[in-house]
Design an enzyme around this catalytic site. Structure first.
Site, PDB file in Angstrom:
ATOM      1  N   GLY A   1      33.930  39.748  43.830  1.00 38.69           N
ATOM      2  CA  GLY A   1      34.792  39.838  42.703  1.00 38.69           C
ATOM      3  C   GLY A   1      33.005  39.488  42.070  1.00 38.69           C
ATOM      4  O   GLY A   1      33.276  39.799  40.864  1.00 38.69           O
ATOM      5  N   CYS A   2      31.967  39.557  42.028  1.00 37.59           N
ATOM      6  CA  CYS A   2      30.732  39.633  41.905  1.00 37.59           C
ATOM      7  C   CYS A   2      29.750  40.783  42.368  1.00 37.59           C
ATOM      8  O   CYS A   2      29.901  41.748  43.357  1.00 37.59           O
ATOM      9  CB  CYS A   2      29.714  38.549  42.117  1.00 37.59           C
ATOM     10  SG  CYS A   2      30.115  36.817  42.270  1.00 37.59           S
TER      11      CYS A   2
END
Length: 135
Positions: free
Chosen positions: A50-51
């Site tokens: 999710g980064c």
């Protein structure tokens, strides 16, 4: 909720900043203070999903309190992650669940500089910390 000692240090130093340029410099300095994560810890299992940037995170429970370590190659994210670690290291799992990420960066005077993707990435790091803490 009481803040860890390192979080007080961060708050005090950022409150003394006159404007964005001094905050940006201080943010980079916090990133430089982030201890290097051993290459053996930079595995897919420790990679935060999710980064946009690559961020590795490991956590260890010591006497009921969590200690996290992280690494990233992105300079700005490094500083933000270092400040997140200052806020959460030493907390119990119950305290970790209560951490208000937007509120923390607001207190530091950095919330306006957080793009949606950076906010989402930091939130993903905090979610991963909670997953590690809650098993």
């Amino acid at each position: 909720m009481s803040l860890p000692a390192e979080a007080h240090v961060a708050l005090d130093s950022f409150k003394q900043c006159a404007g964005w340029e001094s905050r940006a410099r201080l943010l980079m300095q916090w990133g430089q203070r982030l201890p290097a994560l051993p290459e053996t810890k930079k595995t897919d299992a420790n990679l935060v999903q999710g980064c946009e940037s690559l961020v590795w995170l490991v956590g260890e429970l010591k006497d009921g309190h969590w200690q996290f370590a992280a690494s990233t190659d992105a300079r700005l994210i490094r500083g933000l992650v270092a400040l997140l670690l200052a806020r959460v290291n030493g907390l119990s799992a119950e305290q970790l669940v209560q951490v208000d990420l937007p509120g923390w960066f607001e207190q530091l005077g950095l919330s306006r500089q957080l793009s949606p993707s950076r906010s989402n990435g930091l939130n993903a790091v905090l979610v991963r910390m909670r997953e590690l803490a809650l098993g």
